[in-house]
Each structure stands twice: as C-alpha cells, then as structure tokens.
Motif scaffolding. Structure first.
Motif, PDB file in Angstrom:
ATOM      1  N   ALA B  63       9.200   8.578   0.460  1.00 51.67           N
ATOM      2  CA  ALA B  63       8.336   9.310   1.332  1.00 51.67           C
ATOM      3  C   ALA B  63       9.080  10.017   2.267  1.00 51.67           C
ATOM      4  O   ALA B  63       8.481  11.399   2.655  1.00 51.67           O
ATOM      5  CB  ALA B  63       7.298   8.207   2.190  1.00 51.67           C
ATOM      6  N   VAL B  65      11.827  11.982   1.140  1.00 52.14           N
ATOM      7  CA  VAL B  65      11.868  13.259   0.658  1.00 52.14           C
ATOM      8  C   VAL B  65      10.689  14.139   0.830  1.00 52.14           C
ATOM      9  O   VAL B  65      10.689  15.629   0.953  1.00 52.14           O
ATOM     10  CB  VAL B  65      12.215  13.005  -0.927  1.00 52.14           C
ATOM     11  N   VAL B  67       8.543  14.219   3.350  1.00 53.78           N
ATOM     12  CA  VAL B  67       8.583  14.893   4.632  1.00 53.78           C
ATOM     13  C   VAL B  67       9.481  15.819   4.696  1.00 53.78           C
ATOM     14  O   VAL B  67       9.099  17.126   5.509  1.00 53.78           O
ATOM     15  CB  VAL B  67       8.864  13.504   5.582  1.00 53.78           C
ATOM     16  N   HIS B  72       4.113  16.431   0.921  1.00 54.21           N
ATOM     17  CA  HIS B  72       3.148  15.484   0.743  1.00 54.21           C
ATOM     18  C   HIS B  72       1.746  16.178   0.763  1.00 54.21           C
ATOM     19  O   HIS B  72       1.553  17.208   1.196  1.00 54.21           O
ATOM     20  CB  HIS B  72       3.173  14.563   1.975  1.00 54.21           C
ATOM     21  N   MET B 142      12.661   9.507   8.094  1.00 53.78           N
ATOM     22  CA  MET B 142      11.478  10.720   8.242  1.00 53.78           C
ATOM     23  C   MET B 142      11.556  11.096   9.715  1.00 53.78           C
ATOM     24  O   MET B 142      11.259  12.480   9.743  1.00 53.78           O
ATOM     25  CB  MET B 142       9.956   9.989   7.898  1.00 53.78           C
TER      26      MET B 142
END
Lengths: 432, 165
Positions: B63, B65, B67, B72, B142
């Motif tokens: 996730a 990557v 962000v 997304h 993140m």
C-alpha cells in the motif's frame, strides 16, 4: 448519539466528503469509520487494525494476487498476440472485421484474466494501434476495446466474483460457472453494435481465412486456451479451491511463458511479480478498509434498516430490481468495481434475499452492472486504459462509447429479468 | 531535512518493491507446494497460514507504493474541475488526512500488537503481535512517503503562476 440513523449519517456523510476531496477510497473508508467510532459508537479504535488484519488474513482472497499475476504473466508472455490471431482467423472476415476481432479476443482473454482493465490493456494494446492504422478512427477503436474489456470480469476467472463470493458466502465455483452466460451475451451484444456501426461507416472486412490458417492459429493458442479448462475443471471437480486453481494458473502461465512461447526472461519476471504485488496491495487494501466500514454498518443494523426502507417503497420484485440496477449504475459511473461491491453488497444482499433472488443470480446482476460502470464516465477503469493506449482524451472516447453502453444496459436488463442466462449452466452442471 | 526525507522515502520504496516481488513469489511456491503435497497424500500443516501472513505483509507494505506515487483509486469527480491552484491546495489537505489515518493505524495498531504478543498462531506458533506489526510497519512507511509528498505539494501551492503536473 448512537441511533442507527445517526451512525449512518456520520458514516456516509463523512465518506462522501472524503470522496469529494479525492482522498483515496481505501483511506476514506478507514477515516470515516474512525470518525464514526469516535463520535457515535462506544467501541475502542483498536477494532480498526483488528478488522483490517482479519480481512487480509484470508485464504479465499489469495485468489486475487494469483489471478492478477497469472493474467500479467499471460499477457507479457505473448499470449495476447496469439489470441488476437485466433480471433482474426475465425471472424476477421465479418463486417467491421477488426472491431469484431477485438471483442472476440477480449472474450478469450477474459477466460484467463480476472480483471477488466487488464483485458483492455492486453487486447487494446495490440488492437487499437492496428485499427487506427487501418483507418477505424481513434475514438471508435478505443471505445470498442474499452467495452470489450468489461467482459474480463464476467467470463471467469473474476476478481469481483471472488469478492462477492467471500462477502456473501456464495460458492465461488458456482459464480464462475454462472459467469459464462452473461459474459457471452455481452460479447454478442457488443459485436452487433460493431457490425451495425461498421456497415454504416463502411469499415471493410478482411478476406476469409482458410481452414489451414484457422488450424494454425488454433494450434498456436491452444496452450493458452487450456488454462481456463484447467482452472475451471480443477475447481469444479472439487480438486482445488479457487485460490489453489489460481496458483496452478500462475505456474502454468510461467511454464508456457518461459519454456513454450519463450517470451519471459528474468528481467521481465521480476517486474511482473513486483507490479502484480503492488496491484494486489491496492485491491486488498480496499477490501480490508471496506470490511471495517461494513462491520460498523452491520453491527448497527444499518443494512437491515435500508433494506426495510427500500422494501417499503414497493414489494414488487421487478420494481425493486430496477431500483437496485439504477443505484448500481449510478454508483458504477464514479466508483471502482471492487470498492462499490464491498460497500453495496452488505446493503443490497439482504434485499435480494428478501425478494427471493438466488444469490448466484444476484451476483451476476451486480457484477455485470458494475462491469458496465467501467466504461461510464467520469470514472471508468477501461476508458482510462483505452484512452491511454489510443492517446486520446476522455472527452473523445465518451461519444463513441454511448452505443456500446446502451447495448450493455440492455444486457443488464436481460441478465436481471431472465434468470436462466446466469443459472442455466450451473443448474445443468449441478454446481449450486 | 527535505533531502533526507526524499532519500529515505526513495530507499524505503526500493526495498519495499524488492520485498513485494519476493513475497508474491514465495506465496506462489508455498501454495503450489501445498497442492502438490496434498496430491501425494501428505499435507503441509503450515503452508496456508504462512501464505496468509505473507499476504498481510504484502498488502500493507505494498500500500505504501501506491501512497508514494498517489496511485490508489479515488473518486475523480470534483477536484478535477478545480483550478490548478486550488487543486494543489486540496492535495495538501489530502496528505494531512492521510497522516491522520496513518496515526490511527500506528497508535491503535501498536495497542493490538502489545495485546497479541502473548498469543501464538495455530500452526506455526509465531507470536501474533509480530503479524499485526505489518500494519504498523506499513503505516510508518506510508507516513514517510506522505511527509515527503507534502513538501512537494506545498511547493506547488506556493509556486507562482499555473502549475503543470
């Protein structure tokens, strides 16, 4: 402060606000869940990481990364060209030749891919430049391949079917088998539109391929066409679960990509694995975030209340199904398929059960409708991919897409009201 | 500070991408082995659990990557029609909201980690706290990416004239 009305208001109100701001959908779901928990519900926030973890700690959902990976391996491994060639030798001579070929090739590719954007990318990547070169017009070529791509999630395997199956406890095998009817119907409807427009605009056909050419292209693509047989045969016979079938598809795709078609090398493989993992993380994050959101909905009885509200408008099955379709269509225009599924299924499923719609049939209605959402602006995954390949703007593809959207809306209605389109095959095979 | 942030974010992302590729490859091997072993009549007691936990790590590390590259999925209806200056300001607001989400994941994730540290997984007997730590780790990564993005997004707001993407 914790009546269901209040919870629903805070939950959906804050979600809408985050959507408008363009906060990524997954994080919007987490944030509005957190706000609702803080404002309305007396539950500690630990429930958020707990639900997130539990949702991703799932073996059935592992079909998602494996089907993404198998599809990517297949398209990078040179399978798309072979499927296009097969489609071309079969129907390239019909009116609107290359347009027809695009749709047929999308249907073939759909049988090895569980994603619509991937189908548009794999087939459109080859067909759009070819069609533009043969003067089909950029926007028409892009629209055909975007529309054909929507079939990707209906002909099995299918990531939305896996998601729906896990969410509702419906057999993924039955859903996969049921997908053939609606998927083939979508293909036929799109072909009729292509033929009609091509005849009007005078797009000419290729000459008919001889039996020998057909035999050659069959031979070249037969290994790829065997993949769906292995996947479905394995699941259907009860030998593998959907996830295990997906991993076998990966190994099979690796094998023919490396040793038979010889299109995969180490460098490509590393990139395919990393890219597939990143796509997987995106999908699973959505699923996980939506499970937090869905947990708050259900623990406050909101789906039951909404279902009651809709059922009080009308008890008529036809009216309710039309209302549901309208809702799905509107949501589908601006929302991603999997995200829409995980938010809407917990709400709509009790309604379907109440009016006596079979769970598998209902899965088809929802997934076909949301698949069409992928070619309706402003948010349409297939439109974006096709525009990217054709190098045109979204505005340019929209007009050419209208006849295809219209045809698919008719398919939605047929699938909704003629149950055997979905249920004939599963009933025949006793897979219910 | 700004350069350090950029570098940390880039390095973290490179490591993450390598991890992701390996994780997916390992999942493939393990689940395939599970099928093969069952076919020959033996069964691997740990394979499913191992693959599941690998997928959890893959999800929350992966996730990050999305962000970093802002890839997304989001709803593209309103912000797209705003003038570029306002759009840049909205980007900063999104970054701040994301940081709030990561804060929740880190703070309450750590609570769950400490609660579950004395629980063991059924098959492999690993401490569940380590598995739950995937969420915290992902959220920390993140956070770094988003702090780095904020620097760029604020620069866009402050830049004179039209901003080009």
């Amino acid at each position: 402060m914790n009546t269901p009305d209040m919870v629903a208001l805070v939950l959906f109100g804050s979600l809408l606000l985050f959507f408008i701001l363009k906060v990524p959908i997954g994080f919007s779901l987490i944030l509005s869940s957190a706000i609702t928990l803080i404002v309305c519900v007396d539950t500690p926030l630990q429930i958020i990481p707990q639900r997130l973890f539990t949702a991703t700690d799932s073996f059935p959902y592992m079909a998602v990364p494996f089907f993404i990976l198998a599809g990517n391996l297949m398209s990078e491994g040179g399978i798309s060209q072979r499927l296009v060639k097969l489609a071309n030798s079969l129907i390239g001579h019909l009116s609107g030749g290359l347009g027809m070929v695009s749709i047929a090739a999308c249907m073939f590719f759909a049988a090895i891919s569980g994603s619509s954007a991937a189908t548009t990318a794999a087939i459109g990547g080859i067909m759009i430049p070819e069609m533009v070169q043969r003067k089909y017009g950029r926007s028409f070529s892009a629209a055909i391949n975007a529309a054909g791509g929507t079939i990707g999630v209906i002909i099995p395997p299918s990531i939305p079917f896996v998601t729906y199956g896990v969410l509702t406890g419906t057999s993924i095998t039955s859903l996969f088998i049921a997908g053939f009817g609606p998927g083939i119907l979508m293909g036929l409807a799109l072909m009729i539109v292509v033929a009609f427009i091509s005849r009007k605009k005078g797009y000419r056909e290729d000459k008919r391929a001889g039996f020998k050419d057909i035999a050659i292209s069959f031979k070249e693509s037969i290994l790829a066409m065997l993949m769906p047989v292995i996947i479905l045969g394995g699941i259907y016979s009860g030998y593998f679960t959907a996830t295990e079938a997906a991993v076998i598809a990966v190994v099979y795709a690796l094998f023919i990509g490396i040793f038979v078609y010889k299109n995969l090398n180490m460098k490509k493989l590393i990139k395919i694995f990393a890219d597939s993992a990143v796509s997987t993380a995106g999908v699973l994050l959505l699923i996980a975030a939506a499970s937090v959101f869905g947990w708050i909905l259900t623990s406050n009885n909101i789906p039951k209340i909404i279902a009651g509200g809709i059922l009080s408008i009308s008890g008529n099955k036809v009216v309710i199904l039309l209302l549901i379709n309208l809702l799905l269509f509107i949501v589908g225009t601006f929302m991603d398929t999997v995200a829409a599924l995980i938010i809407l299924v917990p709400i709509l499923f009790p309604i379907a059960t109440a009016i006596g719609v079979n769970a598998v049939h209902f899965g088809m209605i929802i997934c076909v409708n949301l698949a069409v959402g992928m070619i309706t602006p402003p948010f349409g995954a297939c439109l974006f991919v096709a525009c990217g390949v054709a190098k045109i703007k979204l505005e340019q593809i929209v007009k050419s897409s209208i006849p295809f959207i219209a045809a698919l809306v008719i398919v939605i209605l047929l699938v909704t009201f003629i149950e055997p389109i979905s249920m004939f095959l599963p009933r025949l095979l006793g897979a219910l | 500070m700004v350069q350090w942030l950029q570098k940390t974010s880039d390095v973290l992302n490179k490591v993450a991408v390598v991890f992701l590729g390996i994780a997916l490859a390992v999942m493939t091997v393990v689940v395939f082995a599970q099928v093969i072993f069952r076919m020959i009549g033996a069964s691997l007691p740990w394979s499913e659990e191992f693959a599941r936990y690998t997928m959890v790590f893959l999800t929350y590390i992966g996730a990050g990557v999305g962000v970093k590259y802002k890839s997304h999925i989001s709803v593209e209806a309103v912000v797209g029609i705003l003038p570029s200056k306002l759009r840049a300001a909205a980007e900063v607001l999104i970054d701040i909201l994301l940081l709030a989400a990561f804060y929740i994941l880190i703070r309450y994730g750590m609570k769950v980690v400490s609660i579950t540290m004395n629980q063991q997984s059924p098959a492999m007997k690993v401490k569940m706290g380590y598995m739950y730590f995937s969420l915290v780790l992902g959220a920390v990564i993140m956070t770094v990416h988003t702090l780095n993005n904020i620097v760029w997004d604020v620069k866009k707001v402050l830049a004179k004239g039209e901003v080009t993407e």
